[in-house]
Write a protein that holds these residues in place. Structure first.
Motif, PDB file in Angstrom:
ATOM      1  N   PHE A 287       0.857  -1.092  -0.059  1.00  0.00           N
ATOM      2  CA  PHE A 287      -0.018   0.064   0.027  1.00  0.00           C
ATOM      3  C   PHE A 287       1.019   1.262  -0.002  1.00  0.00           C
ATOM      4  N   THR A 288       1.942   1.184   0.880  1.00  0.00           N
ATOM      5  CA  THR A 288       2.764   2.339   0.595  1.00  0.00           C
ATOM      6  C   THR A 288       3.521   2.604  -0.534  1.00  0.00           C
ATOM      7  N   ALA A 289       4.097   1.365  -1.202  1.00  0.00           N
ATOM      8  CA  ALA A 289       4.437   1.559  -2.676  1.00  0.00           C
ATOM      9  C   ALA A 289       3.539   2.266  -3.451  1.00  0.00           C
ATOM     10  N   LEU A 290       2.054   1.949  -3.368  1.00  0.00           N
ATOM     11  CA  LEU A 290       1.041   2.457  -4.317  1.00  0.00           C
ATOM     12  C   LEU A 290       0.759   3.871  -3.886  1.00  0.00           C
ATOM     13  N   VAL A 291       0.811   4.326  -2.928  1.00  0.00           N
ATOM     14  CA  VAL A 291       0.566   5.628  -2.551  1.00  0.00           C
ATOM     15  C   VAL A 291       1.696   6.466  -3.218  1.00  0.00           C
TER      16      VAL A 291
ATOM     17  N   LEU B  85       3.658   5.674  -5.737  1.00  0.00           N
ATOM     18  CA  LEU B  85       3.351   5.366  -7.212  1.00  0.00           C
ATOM     19  C   LEU B  85       2.413   6.518  -7.825  1.00  0.00           C
ATOM     20  N   VAL B  86       1.079   6.542  -7.101  1.00  0.00           N
ATOM     21  CA  VAL B  86       0.065   7.373  -7.392  1.00  0.00           C
ATOM     22  C   VAL B  86       0.566   8.744  -7.533  1.00  0.00           C
ATOM     23  N   GLY B  87       1.167   9.400  -6.264  1.00  0.00           N
ATOM     24  CA  GLY B  87       1.669  10.446  -6.007  1.00  0.00           C
ATOM     25  C   GLY B  87       2.560  11.037  -7.358  1.00  0.00           C
ATOM     26  N   LEU B  88       3.648   9.860  -7.668  1.00  0.00           N
ATOM     27  CA  LEU B  88       4.615  10.385  -8.453  1.00  0.00           C
ATOM     28  C   LEU B  88       3.902  10.500 -10.116  1.00  0.00           C
ATOM     29  N   VAL B  89       3.100   9.312 -10.316  1.00  0.00           N
ATOM     30  CA  VAL B  89       2.105   9.535 -11.600  1.00  0.00           C
ATOM     31  C   VAL B  89       1.325  10.936 -11.763  1.00  0.00           C
ATOM     32  N   VAL B  90       0.684  11.174 -10.802  1.00  0.00           N
ATOM     33  CA  VAL B  90      -0.096  12.469 -10.631  1.00  0.00           C
ATOM     34  C   VAL B  90       0.670  13.626 -10.938  1.00  0.00           C
TER      35      VAL B  90
ATOM     36  N   LEU C 194       0.163  13.655  -1.218  1.00  0.00           N
ATOM     37  CA  LEU C 194       0.651  12.058  -1.055  1.00  0.00           C
ATOM     38  C   LEU C 194       2.029  11.991  -1.113  1.00  0.00           C
ATOM     39  N   LEU C 195       2.841  12.946  -1.758  1.00  0.00           N
ATOM     40  CA  LEU C 195       4.294  12.766  -1.651  1.00  0.00           C
ATOM     41  C   LEU C 195       4.872  13.514  -0.411  1.00  0.00           C
TER      42      LEU C 195
ATOM     43  N   VAL D 156       4.487   9.395   6.056  1.00  0.00           N
ATOM     44  CA  VAL D 156       3.607   9.016   7.403  1.00  0.00           C
ATOM     45  C   VAL D 156       3.626   7.313   7.141  1.00  0.00           C
ATOM     46  N   LEU D 157       3.162   6.687   6.266  1.00  0.00           N
ATOM     47  CA  LEU D 157       3.132   5.390   5.789  1.00  0.00           C
ATOM     48  C   LEU D 157       4.506   4.702   5.793  1.00  0.00           C
ATOM     49  N   CYS D 158       5.455   5.233   5.165  1.00  0.00           N
ATOM     50  CA  CYS D 158       6.806   4.745   5.342  1.00  0.00           C
ATOM     51  C   CYS D 158       7.183   4.504   6.667  1.00  0.00           C
ATOM     52  N   VAL D 159       7.228   5.693   7.489  1.00  0.00           N
ATOM     53  CA  VAL D 159       7.912   5.583   8.849  1.00  0.00           C
ATOM     54  C   VAL D 159       6.877   4.749   9.691  1.00  0.00           C
TER      55      VAL D 159
END
Length: 211
Positions: free
Chosen positions: A10-14, A16-21, A112-113, A119-122
């Motif tokens: 889920f962290t990777a997905l967040v 990824l979405v932030g980077l793509v947007v 997201l970024l 927060v999710l990563c930490v």
């Protein structure tokens, strides 16, 4: 599903979405310093925020596939991702937030970024580790990334007279003030690395089986 893998995924997905947007937003913005698409997208990936989130994306995606990765290289990249995204969140919310008013997709990518990904990563690192993965050698290798980013940013900035963040803008602040600002960020990075090492050792002992 393994909770660890789910969190990492889920962290990777967040990220990824932030980077793509953010890539889409940047591609459509022709009003800035770089009017051509290629240089504009290249410049986007020169931001520490973007590179930190790329590290978060890659390391968490790899952990989602296999949470137990013993290599020194991966452990250094994992620590880099955690520390760099922490610095990203702290510096953004204490120094940079509010400098630009964003709306729509740009504001969503910004959230997201700069907020959700850190927060999710930490939390993921605190909850799921992997534990016992930090050593002085790993910390030493983890310092290579921020030093390389700083050197590249200052050299490139001197060539094109453009800097990604106000606190490294040599044209406005001069090298003395910029180096002082960078020293402050370096102290924060090393303090976080020392804190991560201490917490990792503490939690590793608590998780060790009792004979």
């Amino acid at each position: 599903m393994d909770v660890r893998r789910g969190w990492f995924g889920f962290t990777a997905l967040v990220a990824l979405v932030g980077l793509v947007v953010q890539v889409v937003v940047t591609a459509g913005d022709t009003t800035g310093r770089f009017p051509d698409l290629g240089p504009r997208l290249f410049n986007l990936f020169c931001f520490f925020t973007i590179q930190s989130n790329v590290l978060v994306l890659v390391t968490n995606a790899l952990l989602a596939a296999n949470p137990d990765r013993p290599s020194t290289l991966f452990r250094a990249l994992r620590l880099d991702g955690v520390l760099a995204i922490t610095v990203t969140g702290v510096v953004f919310h204490t120094v940079l937030k509010g400098l630009r008013e964003l709306t729509g997709a740009a504001a969503f990518a910004d959230f997201l970024l700069h907020t959700m990904s850190p927060v999710l990563c930490v939390i993921g690192w605190l909850a799921f580790g992997p534990r016992g993965a930090i050593s002085t050698r790993v910390i030493g290798w983890s310092v290579v990334f921020p030093l390389a980013w700083l050197a590249f940013t200052l050299v490139r900035g001197a060539v094109i007279d453009w800097y990604p963040y106000p606190f490294v803008n040599v044209t406005v602040l001069g090298y003395g003030r910029v180096l002082l600002n960078c020293a402050g960020v370096a102290v924060l990075f090393l303090a976080l690395a020392a804190g991560a090492w201490w917490l990792d050792r503490l939690m590793s002992r608590k998780q060790a089986p009792v004979a």
